[in-house]
Design an enzyme around this catalytic site. Structure first.
Site, PDB file in Angstrom:
ATOM      1  N   GLU A   1      -8.009 -10.745  40.803  1.00 59.48           N
ATOM      2  CA  GLU A   1      -8.932 -10.178  39.810  1.00 59.48           C
ATOM      3  C   GLU A   1      -8.979 -10.997  38.514  1.00 59.48           C
ATOM      4  O   GLU A   1      -8.614 -10.505  37.437  1.00 59.48           O
ATOM      5  CB  GLU A   1      -8.582  -8.720  39.519  1.00 59.48           C
ATOM      6  CG  GLU A   1      -8.817  -7.832  40.718  1.00 59.48           C
ATOM      7  CD  GLU A   1      -8.478  -6.361  40.479  1.00 59.48           C
ATOM      8  OE1 GLU A   1      -7.732  -6.069  39.522  1.00 59.48           O
ATOM      9  OE2 GLU A   1      -8.950  -5.519  41.251  1.00 59.48           O
TER      10      GLU A   1
ATOM     11  N   GLU B   1     -10.059  -3.984  48.203  1.00 59.77           N
ATOM     12  CA  GLU B   1      -9.216  -2.899  47.686  1.00 59.77           C
ATOM     13  C   GLU B   1     -10.091  -1.717  47.317  1.00 59.77           C
ATOM     14  O   GLU B   1     -11.133  -1.891  46.671  1.00 59.77           O
ATOM     15  CB  GLU B   1      -8.523  -3.301  46.368  1.00 59.77           C
ATOM     16  CG  GLU B   1      -7.471  -4.356  46.449  1.00 59.77           C
ATOM     17  CD  GLU B   1      -6.877  -4.624  45.049  1.00 59.77           C
ATOM     18  OE1 GLU B   1      -6.956  -3.745  44.169  1.00 59.77           O
ATOM     19  OE2 GLU B   1      -6.373  -5.727  44.848  1.00 59.77           O
TER      20      GLU B   1
END
Ligand code: GLA
Ligand code: ZN
Length: 681
Positions: A157, A316
């Site tokens: 991320e 995710e």
């Protein structure tokens, strides 16, 4: 930059991806055996490993311990589970920071962050770059041909938790970036408008990052710094990616995005989408009162668009509640499956989670997992295994593409510019407008592609532009070409105002969009807090409901556009509020206020008529219907978000894949359920 071939799926994965982040280093190895048994029971096909494992893999500088990862990857392989292997470069070890304290990033206020969390990285730091390249190379040399390896997961991320560093190394790097972008200091002075407030620079060496200033800092400097920070993270991603490509050709490389607006707002995903082999995304429901399934659909559509329409992968999401919001509700029964299959409907070839087994220690021990603290005798586990079985019935959809009906123009750079300080109203929020337009399209069961303002839009009957404050001349010409060619465009207020340097386009607003909209705006007239304006249809215009606007109004001067609604009160009373401009073969609408209630729906109804988009009848509200199609067939996903049973008309007969039942006429979808019909061709 060598061209990188795009992958359609993780290497060697011939099913939909199902699994999660797997952090077995938190557990004794006996537990791994149980993990394998339970993963098989749940139908897990792939897990993400090693994302935060640098300190274990390189316990001393230059000394490596791969034993545990060797055993783990062998175990996964023996159990038929593919590995998404992380490069652990988001979490350098404590020893690294002791040796290189300058690799810790510095906040805008000048605070140097400390070790003890994760993601504490100055992306300009040469020692960090060298160490990241080294651990990446060690990993790929060891595992590049491991039979379990399916995908490289670089870093984690990018953009959170630190979106930009303001240290001296970054200052030097920023100056080099400015040279490449602008040439010399005079060009920077011109682009940034430094004549204002006496900010002129004699040389690039006088320029710093936009650190905390006594009052508002130069907006163009801030915008360039946001671009620089994004580009610097991307440089580091590309450096790792190129090492992986060079030493393990054929294994696709990804990094997990967070496209949901506001979850990571510092990354220009249009640019990143071009650099990864496979687009992957993380998505978490934000429980702030808005309709979570609509926000999820929007994030999934945005992710697919960043992937150029190709299949992508949800890397995710959560099986239940998360742990980082003020209040973290559990998911309602069936909600996790609806979430997962909504992502799949919108292009994800699988559904993965953070994380496999819920941690006992550390910051995320109260974050849900596929295997919760409660163990297998739990609702979450039952729903997880059920989802695994359901996904197993849908493997045929791989490689099909989601069919979109309309497009929404979105640009991260415009959003960055619009979000800077001292705008006409602090209440205007580009993201809020995007949400509102999206929700209105969702409610009429239209699937939305997102598009960069310079993209070819000619394939869409309707294009909405909810907030495009920064629009270049080129973008304006592109939108004009789209309308002239027969498209229907709907533009919201405060769009087309500034150029790439946050400088107002010369002449009346909205500089870049005057021609296409057939109007000028003489003055902005934002409303006081809680203020509203009434909108009526003027004589001669097609009759429509009286509307209310809030937050914003414009003094609009039509220059070819017709008035569809006009202001009945407020400063622009008597003047146009909503206009329609016929141009070439198409039509361009302008909405100069924020319609409240169903007002935006009323405007979009009219625009849909222009675009010849027939309303979909017989589809209950909040029943999501999405199509994926391709060589592998046409699949209709129906997700019932309501508490009542629904009946959905089918265009063609087919087979419902989750129940195995034939489907003809009307498909019954029980409350809260998902159905997937493979239509007979
Ligand atoms: C992010 C991270 C994960 C985890 C989850 C929790 O997506 O990538 O490591 O922290 O959030 O929601
Ligand atoms: Zn820095």
């Amino acid at each position: 930059m060598p061209h990188t071939p795009r992958a359609t799926a993780p290497q060697g994965l011939h099913q939909l991806a199902f699994g999660g982040d797997y952090n077995p280093e938190q557990w004794p190895e006996e537990v791994w055996q149980e993990d394998m048994r339970l993963m098989r029971e749940a139908g897990v096909t792939m897990v993400s490993v090693g994302i935060f494992s640098w300190a274990l893999l390189e316990p001393e500088p230059g000394t490596y311990d791969f034993g545990w990862l060797d055993r783990l990857l062998d175990l996964l392989h023996a159990n038929g589970i593919r590995a998404d292997l992380g490069t652990p470069t988001v979490a350098p070890p404590a020893w690294f920071y002791r040796a290189h304290p300058e690799a810790l990033p510095v906040s805008r206020e000048g605070v140097r962050y400390a070790f003890g969390s994760r993601g504490a990285i100055c992306h300009s730091n040469p020692d960090y770059r060298a160490a990241a390249a080294n651990i990446t190379e060690q990993l790929v040399r060891r595992y590049g041909s491991h039979p379990a390896l399916a995908l490289w997961h670089v870093h984690n991320e990018y953009g959170v938790p630190v979106s930009a560093c303001y240290c001296d190394n970054c200052a030097a790097h920023f100056r080099r970036w400015l040279t490449a972008r602008h040439g010399d200091v005079e060009a920077v002075n011109a682009a940034w408008g430094t004549a204002f407030w006496g900010q002129r620079y004699r040389g690039l060496d006088e320029i710093d990052p936009p650190r905390t200033t006594p009052t508002v800092g130069n907006p163009a400097q801030q915008l360039d710094y946001a671009r620089f920070a994004d580009a610097t993270m991307r440089e580091n991603f590309c450096a790792e990616r190129d090492i992986l490509h060079r030493l393990a050709p054929g294994i696709p490389v990804t990094t997990n995005f967070m496209t949901a607006l506001s979850q990571c707002d510092s990354v220009d995903y249009w640019a990143w989408g071009r650099e990864v082999d496979l687009v992957t995304n993380d998505h978490y429901l934000i429980t702030d009162g808005r309709r979570t399934h609509v926000n999820l659909a929007m994030a999934a559509d945005l992710t697919r668009s960043v992937a150029g329409g190709a299949p992508w992968l949800l890397l995710e999401h959560s099986a239940g509640g998360v742990n980082w919001q003020p209040r973290n509700p559990a998911k309602r029964p069936g909600e996790m499956a609806r979430n997962s299959l909504a992502h799949v409907a919108r292009g994800s070839d699988g559904a993965m989670f953070f994380q496999w087994r819920q941690s006992l220690r550390g910051a995320e021990k109260f974050h849900s997992a596929m295997l919760p603290h409660a163990g297998t005798d739990s609702r979450i586990w039952r729903e997880v295994t059920r989802l695994g079985a359901d996904l197993g019935l849908l493997n045929g959809i791989r490689t099909t593409r989601t069919v979109a009906d309309v497009a929404m123009v979105w640009d991260w750079q415009s959003w960055w510019a619009q979000s800077l300080e001292w705008r006409p109203s602090q209440d205007h929020d580009a993201r809020e407008r995007a949400d509102a337009f999206y929700a209105s399209l969702f409610d009429r069961h239209l699937t939305v592609d997102f598009a960069h303002p310079d993209a070819d839009l000619s394939g869409y009957p309707l294009v909405v532009v909810p907030a495009l404050y920064l629009a270049t001349e080129e973008s304006g010409r592109n939108l004009r070409r789209y309308v002239e060619g027969g498209g229907t465009l709907v533009v919201s207020y405060f769009s087309g105002i500034v150029d790439a340097h946050d400088a107002v386009h010369p002449g009346p607003y909205p500089g870049a969009l005057r021609d296409v909209l057939g109007l000028t705006v003489e003055e902005f007239s934002p409303l006081a807090e809680g203020g509203t304006v009434r909108l009526v249809t003027p004589e001669g215009a097609p009759e429509g409901p009286e509307l209310t606007g809030d937050l914003w109004s414009d003094v609009v001067i039509p220059r070819g556009a017709e008035t569809m609604w006009s202001y009945a009160d407020g400063i622009p009373a008597g003047r146009p509020a909503v206009t329609r401009h016929r141009l070439g073969e198409g039509t361009a609408w302008y909405v100069s206020t924020r319609p409240t209630g169903a007002g935006l729906d009323a405007v979009l109804d009219r625009a849909c008529e222009d675009a010849r988009i027939a309303p979909r009848t017989g589809l209950p509200y909040d029943v999501e219907v999405v199509t994926r199609t391709g060589d592998a067939g046409t699949y209709l996903f129906v997700i019932n978000h309501t508490g009542g049973d629904a009946k959905v008309p089918l265009d063609a007969p087919g087979t419902e894949l989750l129940t195995g039942e034939p489907a003809t006429g009307h498909l019954a979808v029980p409350a809260g359920a998902v159905r997937v019909v493979r239509l007979d061709s």
